[in-house]
Design a protein around this motif. Sequence first.
Motif, PDB file in Angstrom:
ATOM      1  N   PRO A  55       0.827  -1.203   0.000  1.00  0.00           N
ATOM      2  CA  PRO A  55       0.000   0.000   0.000  1.00  0.00           C
ATOM      3  C   PRO A  55       0.860   1.250   0.000  1.00  0.00           C
ATOM      4  CG  PRO A  55       0.061  -0.954   2.193  1.00  0.00           C
ATOM      5  CD  PRO A  55       0.810  -1.897   1.300  1.00  0.00           C
ATOM      6  N   VAL A  56       0.338   2.312  -0.593  1.00  0.00           N
ATOM      7  CA  VAL A  56       1.019   3.600  -0.654  1.00  0.00           C
ATOM      8  C   VAL A  56       0.255   4.582   0.235  1.00  0.00           C
ATOM      9  CG1 VAL A  56       1.754   5.511  -2.133  1.00  0.00           C
ATOM     10  CG2 VAL A  56       1.796   3.150  -3.010  1.00  0.00           C
ATOM     11  N   TYR A  57       0.966   5.185   1.179  1.00  0.00           N
ATOM     12  CA  TYR A  57       0.369   6.158   2.093  1.00  0.00           C
ATOM     13  C   TYR A  57       0.957   7.539   1.844  1.00  0.00           C
ATOM     14  CZ  TYR A  57      -1.919   2.583   4.948  1.00  0.00           C
ATOM     15  OH  TYR A  57      -2.733   1.556   5.392  1.00  0.00           O
ATOM     16  N   THR A  58       0.125   8.560   1.993  1.00  0.00           N
ATOM     17  CA  THR A  58       0.555   9.937   1.805  1.00  0.00           C
ATOM     18  C   THR A  58       0.341  10.717   3.098  1.00  0.00           C
ATOM     19  OG1 THR A  58       0.008   9.878  -0.552  1.00  0.00           O
ATOM     20  CG2 THR A  58       0.208  12.046   0.473  1.00  0.00           C
ATOM     21  N   LEU A  59       1.364  11.477   3.480  1.00  0.00           N
ATOM     22  CA  LEU A  59       1.291  12.314   4.674  1.00  0.00           C
ATOM     23  C   LEU A  59       1.353  13.771   4.253  1.00  0.00           C
ATOM     24  CD1 LEU A  59       1.165  12.107   7.798  1.00  0.00           C
ATOM     25  CD2 LEU A  59       3.661  12.291   7.804  1.00  0.00           C
ATOM     26  N   GLY A  60       0.410  14.576   4.733  1.00  0.00           N
ATOM     27  CA  GLY A  60       0.342  15.980   4.359  1.00  0.00           C
ATOM     28  C   GLY A  60       1.411  16.815   5.029  1.00  0.00           C
ATOM     29  N   LEU A  61       1.760  17.918   4.396  1.00  0.00           N
ATOM     30  CA  LEU A  61       2.787  18.805   4.920  1.00  0.00           C
ATOM     31  C   LEU A  61       2.384  19.383   6.270  1.00  0.00           C
ATOM     32  CD1 LEU A  61       5.524  20.052   4.090  1.00  0.00           C
ATOM     33  CD2 LEU A  61       4.235  21.976   3.143  1.00  0.00           C
ATOM     34  N   ASP A  62       1.118  19.671   6.442  1.00  0.00           N
ATOM     35  CA  ASP A  62       0.649  20.229   7.713  1.00  0.00           C
ATOM     36  C   ASP A  62       0.829  19.245   8.856  1.00  0.00           C
ATOM     37  OD1 ASP A  62      -1.216  18.560   6.595  1.00  0.00           O
ATOM     38  OD2 ASP A  62      -2.957  19.790   7.109  1.00  0.00           O
ATOM     39  N   SER A  63       0.644  17.957   8.571  1.00  0.00           N
ATOM     40  CA  SER A  63       0.825  16.932   9.602  1.00  0.00           C
ATOM     41  C   SER A  63       2.284  16.851  10.035  1.00  0.00           C
ATOM     42  CB  SER A  63       0.368  15.565   9.090  1.00  0.00           C
ATOM     43  OG  SER A  63      -1.031  15.550   8.845  1.00  0.00           O
ATOM     44  N   VAL A  64       3.195  16.978   9.074  1.00  0.00           N
ATOM     45  CA  VAL A  64       4.622  16.956   9.405  1.00  0.00           C
ATOM     46  C   VAL A  64       4.980  18.178  10.248  1.00  0.00           C
ATOM     47  CG1 VAL A  64       6.964  16.916   8.483  1.00  0.00           C
ATOM     48  CG2 VAL A  64       5.140  15.705   7.284  1.00  0.00           C
ATOM     49  N   ALA A  65       4.459  19.347   9.861  1.00  0.00           N
ATOM     50  CA  ALA A  65       4.789  20.596  10.551  1.00  0.00           C
ATOM     51  C   ALA A  65       4.311  20.603  11.994  1.00  0.00           C
ATOM     52  CB  ALA A  65       4.190  21.778   9.801  1.00  0.00           C
ATOM     53  N   THR A  66       3.231  19.885  12.270  1.00  0.00           N
ATOM     54  CA  THR A  66       2.705  19.840  13.642  1.00  0.00           C
ATOM     55  C   THR A  66       3.243  18.653  14.428  1.00  0.00           C
ATOM     56  OG1 THR A  66       0.728  18.642  12.877  1.00  0.00           O
ATOM     57  CG2 THR A  66       0.580  21.056  13.008  1.00  0.00           C
ATOM     58  N   GLY A  67       4.127  17.871  13.811  1.00  0.00           N
ATOM     59  CA  GLY A  67       4.714  16.734  14.515  1.00  0.00           C
ATOM     60  C   GLY A  67       3.753  15.586  14.718  1.00  0.00           C
ATOM     61  N   ALA A  68       2.783  15.448  13.820  1.00  0.00           N
ATOM     62  CA  ALA A  68       1.794  14.383  13.955  1.00  0.00           C
ATOM     63  C   ALA A  68       2.436  13.009  13.749  1.00  0.00           C
ATOM     64  CB  ALA A  68       0.662  14.586  12.954  1.00  0.00           C
ATOM     65  N   SER A  69       1.775  11.988  14.243  1.00  0.00           N
ATOM     66  CA  SER A  69       2.277  10.625  14.071  1.00  0.00           C
ATOM     67  C   SER A  69       1.923  10.119  12.675  1.00  0.00           C
ATOM     68  CB  SER A  69       1.658   9.703  15.126  1.00  0.00           C
ATOM     69  OG  SER A  69       0.286   9.487  14.854  1.00  0.00           O
ATOM     70  N   LEU A  70       2.514   8.988  12.298  1.00  0.00           N
ATOM     71  CA  LEU A  70       2.238   8.413  10.987  1.00  0.00           C
ATOM     72  C   LEU A  70       0.813   7.888  10.859  1.00  0.00           C
ATOM     73  CD1 LEU A  70       5.535   6.513  10.074  1.00  0.00           C
ATOM     74  CD2 LEU A  70       4.856   8.864   9.583  1.00  0.00           C
ATOM     75  N   SER A  71       0.091   7.848  11.966  1.00  0.00           N
ATOM     76  CA  SER A  71      -1.310   7.424  11.903  1.00  0.00           C
ATOM     77  C   SER A  71      -2.146   8.409  11.083  1.00  0.00           C
ATOM     78  CB  SER A  71      -1.897   7.290  13.314  1.00  0.00           C
ATOM     79  OG  SER A  71      -1.899   8.546  13.972  1.00  0.00           O
ATOM     80  N   LYS A  72      -1.612   9.605  10.843  1.00  0.00           N
ATOM     81  CA  LYS A  72      -2.314  10.609  10.034  1.00  0.00           C
ATOM     82  C   LYS A  72      -2.145  10.365   8.540  1.00  0.00           C
ATOM     83  CE  LYS A  72      -3.882  13.185  13.397  1.00  0.00           C
ATOM     84  NZ  LYS A  72      -5.344  13.352  13.622  1.00  0.00           N
ATOM     85  N   ALA A  73      -1.234   9.477   8.174  1.00  0.00           N
ATOM     86  CA  ALA A  73      -1.022   9.182   6.759  1.00  0.00           C
ATOM     87  C   ALA A  73      -2.261   8.501   6.172  1.00  0.00           C
ATOM     88  CB  ALA A  73       0.205   8.296   6.584  1.00  0.00           C
ATOM     89  N   LYS A  74      -2.575   8.829   4.932  1.00  0.00           N
ATOM     90  CA  LYS A  74      -3.767   8.312   4.272  1.00  0.00           C
ATOM     91  C   LYS A  74      -3.392   7.305   3.187  1.00  0.00           C
ATOM     92  CE  LYS A  74      -6.370  12.607   4.985  1.00  0.00           C
ATOM     93  NZ  LYS A  74      -7.100  13.724   4.310  1.00  0.00           N
ATOM     94  N   LEU A  75      -4.141   6.204   3.144  1.00  0.00           N
ATOM     95  CA  LEU A  75      -3.960   5.216   2.086  1.00  0.00           C
ATOM     96  C   LEU A  75      -4.470   5.808   0.775  1.00  0.00           C
ATOM     97  CD1 LEU A  75      -3.368   2.320   1.070  1.00  0.00           C
ATOM     98  CD2 LEU A  75      -5.696   1.713   1.773  1.00  0.00           C
ATOM     99  N   THR A  76      -3.600   5.909  -0.229  1.00  0.00           N
ATOM    100  CA  THR A  76      -3.992   6.520  -1.498  1.00  0.00           C
ATOM    101  C   THR A  76      -3.927   5.557  -2.681  1.00  0.00           C
ATOM    102  OG1 THR A  76      -1.721   7.319  -1.814  1.00  0.00           O
ATOM    103  CG2 THR A  76      -3.294   8.826  -0.770  1.00  0.00           C
ATOM    104  N   ALA A  77      -3.141   4.505  -2.581  1.00  0.00           N
ATOM    105  CA  ALA A  77      -2.988   3.609  -3.730  1.00  0.00           C
ATOM    106  C   ALA A  77      -2.378   2.284  -3.304  1.00  0.00           C
ATOM    107  CB  ALA A  77      -2.101   4.266  -4.792  1.00  0.00           C
TER     108      ALA A  77
END
Length: 202
Positions: A55-77
């Motif tokens: 699976p391919v997951y995408t993490l948004g720039l805003d999530s990285v900037a706020t120090g979010a965990s990888l649980s915020k990554a979304k399955l895209t493909a």
Amino acid sequence: MPIETPEPPRPSIDALQAMLPALVGSAGIRHSAPSFAASLVNSPRILSSPGLSYPVYTLGLDSVATGASLSKAKLTAWRHEFMSGDEVVAAEVSAGRQPRFSGLNVSSRFRSVSQELRLATETGKGFTDRSYQPRLLQISALGIRALWLKSEPRSRADVVIPLAPTRPELTANRHYSPAEFIEALRPAAEALLRTEAPGKGA
């Protein structure tokens, strides 16, 4: 280190199979991946049995900037890799209720996923005895691609391996914890959000 290769969703494979006539007739594929193209003609069912799917997951720039965990990554493909001779062909199919074929690529960039996974399996360096599932993590705004080894069952033991080429804040092929990985990229994400138009991190 046991690697549990995930079973690709049947609809994803079906979407890939539906593209068979177009793939067989593509002059571009015959030129860039002649061995794979010949395999499609001789054994059309090859698309039903990728050598590696993940699976391919995408993490948004805003999530990285706020120090979010990888649980915020979304399955895209889902990405399906096929090996034919010295060719590595990666086919991508979008995730969701109606998966769609979105592209085929023959490139050394995709080879790094298989190679890094093989290396991790062979050496087991820095890993515990628990099992892992491979994922590809992408942070498009920062040009980041990483192999995300999802620990089963404890996410705290996840391992993130940046794939070359990568940003100077990271070292390609080094093993990071999710927290280390996000923290290394956080200043760059914050800086980019300050300079880019609103919505860049969406």
